[in-house]
Motif scaffolding. Structure first.
Motif, PDB file in Angstrom:
ATOM      1  N   CYS A  81      -6.003  41.257  -3.964  1.00  0.00           N
ATOM      2  CA  CYS A  81      -5.445  39.979  -4.626  1.00  0.00           C
ATOM      3  C   CYS A  81      -4.608  39.815  -5.325  1.00  0.00           C
ATOM      4  N   HIS A  86      -7.580  37.519   3.457  1.00  0.00           N
ATOM      5  CA  HIS A  86      -8.029  37.640   2.441  1.00  0.00           C
ATOM      6  C   HIS A  86      -9.114  36.476   1.354  1.00  0.00           C
ATOM      7  N   CYS A 131     -12.008  35.606  -1.203  1.00  0.00           N
ATOM      8  CA  CYS A 131     -11.796  36.018  -2.383  1.00  0.00           C
ATOM      9  C   CYS A 131     -11.213  34.402  -2.613  1.00  0.00           C
ATOM     10  N   SER A 160     -11.140  33.196  -6.235  1.00  0.00           N
ATOM     11  CA  SER A 160      -9.695  33.201  -6.730  1.00  0.00           C
ATOM     12  C   SER A 160      -7.951  32.659  -6.653  1.00  0.00           C
ATOM     13  N   CYS A 161      -7.991  33.973  -5.302  1.00  0.00           N
ATOM     14  CA  CYS A 161      -6.926  33.672  -4.424  1.00  0.00           C
ATOM     15  C   CYS A 161      -6.827  32.671  -3.566  1.00  0.00           C
TER      16      CYS A 161
HETATM   17 ZN   LIG Z   1      -8.128  37.539  -4.106  1.00  0.00          ZN
END
Ligand SMILES: [Zn+2]
Length: 70
Positions: A7, A33, A37, A39-40
């Motif tokens: 992250c 990613h 993911c 949150s990213c």
């Molecule tokens: Zn992330």
């Protein structure tokens, strides 16, 4: 070169993307990613909104507007 970003690396790359165009490999790794993911993904969305706002700001400057008119 590791394929998967963590992250911290993803955030760094998203920030760099504001200043320069990421190359194909960087974009591919970032996209990979983001696909795993949440949150990213949220962070990326915020960055894109920020980037658009910054571009609009620079377009609002008289010098930049002259460039667009040419
Ligand atoms: Zn992330």
């Amino acid at each position: 070169m590791q394929l998967l970003l963590n992250c911290k690396q993803a955030h760094q790359m998203l920030s760099e993307g504001l200043d320069r165009d990421l190359n194909f490999a960087e974009r591919a790794r970032l996209k990979l990613h983001l696909s795993i993911c949440d949150s990213c993904t949220n962070f990326s969305n915020q960055m894109q909104i920020l980037r658009k706002a910054m571009r609009k700001l620079s377009l609002d400057q008289p010098g930049a507007v002259e460039e667009v008119k040419k």
